[in-house]
Design a protein around this motif. Structure first.
Motif, PDB file in Angstrom:
ATOM      1  N   GLU A 163      20.283   3.065  17.067  1.00 47.83           N
ATOM      2  CA  GLU A 163      21.045   1.846  16.770  1.00 47.83           C
ATOM      3  C   GLU A 163      22.535   2.162  16.788  1.00 47.83           C
ATOM      4  O   GLU A 163      22.967   3.154  16.172  1.00 47.83           O
ATOM      5  N   LYS A 191      24.420   3.134  13.670  1.00 44.64           N
ATOM      6  CA  LYS A 191      24.341   4.481  13.084  1.00 44.64           C
ATOM      7  C   LYS A 191      25.631   5.248  13.384  1.00 44.64           C
ATOM      8  O   LYS A 191      26.185   5.906  12.508  1.00 44.64           O
ATOM      9  N   PRO A 202      22.077  16.004  17.077  1.00 43.85           N
ATOM     10  CA  PRO A 202      22.742  15.124  16.097  1.00 43.85           C
ATOM     11  C   PRO A 202      24.268  15.218  16.160  1.00 43.85           C
ATOM     12  O   PRO A 202      24.962  14.253  15.859  1.00 43.85           O
ATOM     13  N   SER A 228      26.345  21.770   6.604  1.00 45.58           N
ATOM     14  CA  SER A 228      27.801  21.858   6.811  1.00 45.58           C
ATOM     15  C   SER A 228      28.529  20.786   5.998  1.00 45.58           C
ATOM     16  O   SER A 228      29.610  21.038   5.462  1.00 45.58           O
ATOM     17  N   HIS A 265      40.195  16.685   6.806  1.00 47.00           N
ATOM     18  CA  HIS A 265      39.630  17.115   8.087  1.00 47.00           C
ATOM     19  C   HIS A 265      38.519  16.125   8.414  1.00 47.00           C
ATOM     20  O   HIS A 265      37.695  15.803   7.564  1.00 47.00           O
ATOM     21  N   ARG A 271      33.394   8.963   8.507  1.00 47.10           N
ATOM     22  CA  ARG A 271      32.605   8.597   7.317  1.00 47.10           C
ATOM     23  C   ARG A 271      32.662   9.697   6.256  1.00 47.10           C
ATOM     24  O   ARG A 271      32.556   9.427   5.054  1.00 47.10           O
ATOM     25  N   LYS A 295      33.153   9.838   1.926  1.00 47.44           N
ATOM     26  CA  LYS A 295      32.319  10.602   0.977  1.00 47.44           C
ATOM     27  C   LYS A 295      33.179  11.592   0.201  1.00 47.44           C
ATOM     28  O   LYS A 295      32.968  11.814  -0.992  1.00 47.44           O
ATOM     29  N   ASN A 317      35.747  14.322  16.967  1.00 47.93           N
ATOM     30  CA  ASN A 317      36.247  15.522  16.299  1.00 47.93           C
ATOM     31  C   ASN A 317      37.205  16.281  17.212  1.00 47.93           C
ATOM     32  O   ASN A 317      36.912  16.494  18.394  1.00 47.93           O
TER      33      ASN A 317
HETATM   34  N1  CAA Z   1      23.157   1.684  10.418  1.00 46.82           N
HETATM   35  C1  CAA Z   1      24.054   2.251   9.573  1.00 46.82           C
HETATM   36  N2  CAA Z   1      23.984   3.559   9.152  1.00 46.82           N
HETATM   37  C2  CAA Z   1      22.966   4.291   9.628  1.00 46.82           C
HETATM   38  C3  CAA Z   1      21.996   3.760  10.509  1.00 46.82           C
HETATM   39  C4  CAA Z   1      22.132   2.415  10.911  1.00 46.82           C
HETATM   40  N3  CAA Z   1      21.253   1.829  11.747  1.00 46.82           N
HETATM   41  N4  CAA Z   1      21.120   4.753  10.782  1.00 46.82           N
HETATM   42  C5  CAA Z   1      21.521   5.856  10.094  1.00 46.82           C
HETATM   43  N5  CAA Z   1      22.638   5.574   9.411  1.00 46.82           N
HETATM   44  C6  CAA Z   1      23.426   6.477   8.563  1.00 46.82           C
HETATM   45  C7  CAA Z   1      22.573   7.367   7.703  1.00 46.82           C
HETATM   46  O1  CAA Z   1      22.093   6.670   6.553  1.00 46.82           O
HETATM   47  C8  CAA Z   1      23.560   8.457   7.357  1.00 46.82           C
HETATM   48  O2  CAA Z   1      24.434   7.985   6.359  1.00 46.82           O
HETATM   49  P1  CAA Z   1      24.449   8.731   4.917  1.00 46.82           P
HETATM   50  O3  CAA Z   1      24.958  10.127   5.201  1.00 46.82           O
HETATM   51  O4  CAA Z   1      25.392   7.937   4.103  1.00 46.82           O
HETATM   52  O5  CAA Z   1      23.065   8.741   4.431  1.00 46.82           O
HETATM   53  C9  CAA Z   1      24.393   8.581   8.627  1.00 46.82           C
HETATM   54  O6  CAA Z   1      24.141   7.403   9.392  1.00 46.82           O
HETATM   55  C10 CAA Z   1      24.048   9.816   9.469  1.00 46.82           C
HETATM   56  O7  CAA Z   1      22.699   9.763   9.781  1.00 46.82           O
HETATM   57  P2  CAA Z   1      21.679  10.990   9.459  1.00 46.82           P
HETATM   58  O8  CAA Z   1      21.713  11.313   8.015  1.00 46.82           O
HETATM   59  O9  CAA Z   1      20.387  10.630  10.078  1.00 46.82           O
HETATM   60  O10 CAA Z   1      22.306  12.263  10.129  1.00 46.82           O
HETATM   61  P3  CAA Z   1      22.239  12.797  11.603  1.00 46.82           P
HETATM   62  O11 CAA Z   1      20.953  13.442  11.863  1.00 46.82           O
HETATM   63  O12 CAA Z   1      22.684  11.756  12.560  1.00 46.82           O
HETATM   64  O13 CAA Z   1      23.343  13.947  11.547  1.00 46.82           O
HETATM   65  C11 CAA Z   1      25.389  15.056  11.113  1.00 46.82           C
HETATM   66  C12 CAA Z   1      24.639  13.727  10.991  1.00 46.82           C
HETATM   67  C13 CAA Z   1      24.617  16.135  10.361  1.00 46.82           C
HETATM   68  C14 CAA Z   1      26.759  14.919  10.504  1.00 46.82           C
HETATM   69  C15 CAA Z   1      25.489  15.407  12.621  1.00 46.82           C
HETATM   70  O14 CAA Z   1      26.296  14.449  13.262  1.00 46.82           O
HETATM   71  C16 CAA Z   1      26.075  16.773  12.889  1.00 46.82           C
HETATM   72  O15 CAA Z   1      25.382  17.780  12.867  1.00 46.82           O
HETATM   73  N6  CAA Z   1      27.417  16.840  13.177  1.00 46.82           N
HETATM   74  C17 CAA Z   1      28.086  18.075  13.514  1.00 46.82           C
HETATM   75  C18 CAA Z   1      28.405  18.897  12.271  1.00 46.82           C
HETATM   76  C19 CAA Z   1      29.503  18.272  11.425  1.00 46.82           C
HETATM   77  O16 CAA Z   1      30.256  17.426  11.868  1.00 46.82           O
HETATM   78  N7  CAA Z   1      29.596  18.716  10.164  1.00 46.82           N
HETATM   79  C20 CAA Z   1      30.623  18.247   9.270  1.00 46.82           C
HETATM   80  C21 CAA Z   1      30.991  19.280   8.222  1.00 46.82           C
HETATM   81  S1  CAA Z   1      31.418  20.821   9.022  1.00 46.82           S
HETATM   82  C22 CAA Z   1      33.010  20.591   9.527  1.00 46.82           C
HETATM   83  O17 CAA Z   1      33.693  19.735   9.035  1.00 46.82           O
HETATM   84  C23 CAA Z   1      33.533  21.483  10.605  1.00 46.82           C
HETATM   85  C24 CAA Z   1      33.499  20.751  11.876  1.00 46.82           C
HETATM   86  O18 CAA Z   1      34.455  20.066  12.236  1.00 46.82           O
HETATM   87  C25 CAA Z   1      32.288  20.821  12.681  1.00 46.82           C
END
Ligand code: CAA
Length: 390
Positions: A29, A32, A148, A201, A233, A238, A242, A277
């Motif tokens: 969706e 998301k 992801p 992370s 950073h 989103r 948080k 990013n």
């Molecule tokens: N409508 C609205 N929101 C929705 C939705 C929909 N239809 N479907 C899902 N969502 C929301 C979920 O509820 C979730 O929100 P919450 O966290 O508030 O619960 C959000 O969308 C993300 O969904 P998931 O929890 O299912 O997560 P994901 O499997 O998509 O993975 C992630 C998210 C882990 C951040 C992934 O994008 C990822 O691995 N990113 C790379 C790593 C990263 O960015 N880490 C950040 C910290 S590390 C850092 O900062 C260094 C760096 O730059 C990498």
């Protein structure tokens, strides 16, 4: 003596993929990515764009406003290096025609690297207040297709001119910082895409934020309410929401209503939502977005900065926005650059993603795409050849 950021300039690529397009192909969706991650578009670099061309293009508008001989320190933070030995800073040094009397090096610690450069530059300018330092941060964020992390990809560069009596932001000397050996995100030398334990992370990001903030609070005696705005950073915007709510919880402040959170962090998220990013550049991209776009005059107000680099290093610090700062921004250029980008189809995005600068040791000439002020022309006898586009 006051030291800090005198000028700030941002650059991203001229191409983007709309995340609604990606969502459709991935069967996810669109909300998301838009609401769940807070991202709308990801910047995609064409084959003749890299961290050198992005960073030189970011720095050029600054160079046009100063005497380049004043720069005796050039620090380039990146985790997307183009050579295992030579500093990317030296390619940029050449393209910008900087003085030979200049220290130029590359710094690595994931997305924290530009902050390391900034802190070193601040200390150096304290000792040499008649001189200036140029701090660069540039990266190309890549995760596996269909992973992801994919919707959080992006690319961009930041250039910060560091000086005494800066025109934009005087940085406070007190900071809180945190180092810890964790495997939340990394990229072994044999990979072009990062490996990441995504959920972990985000937990480390938030816990190191709290530790850095606590140190900062003890060092300064300041409360969250003393900070007019907060920049973070931004691996995806989103996470800033948080992070801000987490700081409120730590301070035992009831969670602010959405419009108050928006007032505190909203303008700082505007550019990252459109680029994805940018790793080392990301925090400072959010500072540029805040200064360029906040509807209130922030003169005299204190803003906070939180830097996080996986692996990990974190730092919480602050600065005071200077009167008249709006006259010294590149806001129009930033907005125009983001508005004039070319949208890619999914197929074009995947083709660009799968393209790699040849690693066969041969000579190559690269076709010209839309880039900033510089491009990677080719490779000859193992040497990367860069040129100005105008
Ligand atoms: N409508 C609205 N929101 C929705 C939705 C929909 N239809 N479907 C899902 N969502 C929301 C979920 O509820 C979730 O929100 P919450 O966290 O508030 O619960 C959000 O969308 C993300 O969904 P998931 O929890 O299912 O997560 P994901 O499997 O998509 O993975 C992630 C998210 C882990 C951040 C992934 O994008 C990822 O691995 N990113 C790379 C790593 C990263 O960015 N880490 C950040 C910290 S590390 C850092 O900062 C260094 C760096 O730059 C990498």
């Amino acid at each position: 003596m006051n030291v800090g950021i005198d000028l700030i300039s941002f650059q991203t690529s001229q191409y983007f993929l709309d995340l609604a397009t990606l969502a459709q192909v991935r069967g996810v969706e669109a909300e998301k990515y838009r609401a769940g991650l807070g991202q709308e578009r990801m910047a995609v670099p064409p084959p003749d764009e890299d961290i050198v061309t992005l960073a030189a293009s970011a720095a050029k508008p600054i160079m046009e406003k100063i005497n380049s001989n004043d720069i005796e320190l050039l620090l380039f933070g990146t985790e997307s290096g183009v050579d295992q030995s030579k500093a990317a800073a030296l390619f940029v040094h050449g393209l910008l025609n900087l003085s030979k009397r200049c220290r130029a090096v590359e710094i690595k610690e994931a997305c924290y690297a530009a902050t390391a450069g900034l802190q070193l530059a601040l200390a150096w300018v304290q000792q040499h207040p008649d001189k200036k330092a140029l701090v660069l941060g540039a990266d190309i964020a890549r995760y596996d297709l269909g992973s992801p992390g994919e919707p959080t990809q992006g690319c961009g560069a930041i250039a910060l001119l560091i000086s005494a009596n800066p025109r934009l932001l005087v940085l406070d000397p007190e900071t809180g910082f945190h180092a810890e050996n964790v495997m939340d995100f990394w990229r072994p030398n044999y990979r072009t895409e990062a490996l990441v334990d995504g959920k972990y992370s985000t937990l480390v990001y938030l816990s190191t934020l709290v530790d850095s903030w606590r140190q900062y609070r003890v060092a300064t005696g300041r409360k969250l309410g003393d900070l007019a705005r907060s920049c973070f950073h931004l691996p995806f915007t989103r996470l800033a929401e948080k992070a801000y709510v987490r700081l409120c919880r730590e301070e035992k402040i009831p969670e602010p209503p959405p419009d108050e959170i928006q007032r505190k962090i909203g303008p700082s998220l505007l550019y990252n939502r459109q680029t994805g990013n940018t790793y080392a550049a990301s925090l400072y991209e959010s500072v540029a977005a805040l200064l360029d776009n906040d509807p209130e005059d922030l003169s005299g107000q204190r803003i906070s900065l939180f830097s996080y680099g996986s692996g990990c290093m974190a730092e919480f610090f602050s600065g005071v926005v200077q009167p008249g700062y709006r006259e010294h921004l590149f806001a129009e250029r930033h907005r125009r650059m983001l508005a004039e980008r070319t949208e890619l189809t999914y197929r074009q995005y995947e083709d660009v993603f799968r393209y790699h600068v040849p690693a066969d040791g041969g000579d190559h000439v690269f076709a010209p795409y839309r880039t900033g002020l510089y491009r990677l022309q080719g490779i000859k006898q193992h040497v990367r050849l860069y040129a100005a586009t105008t």
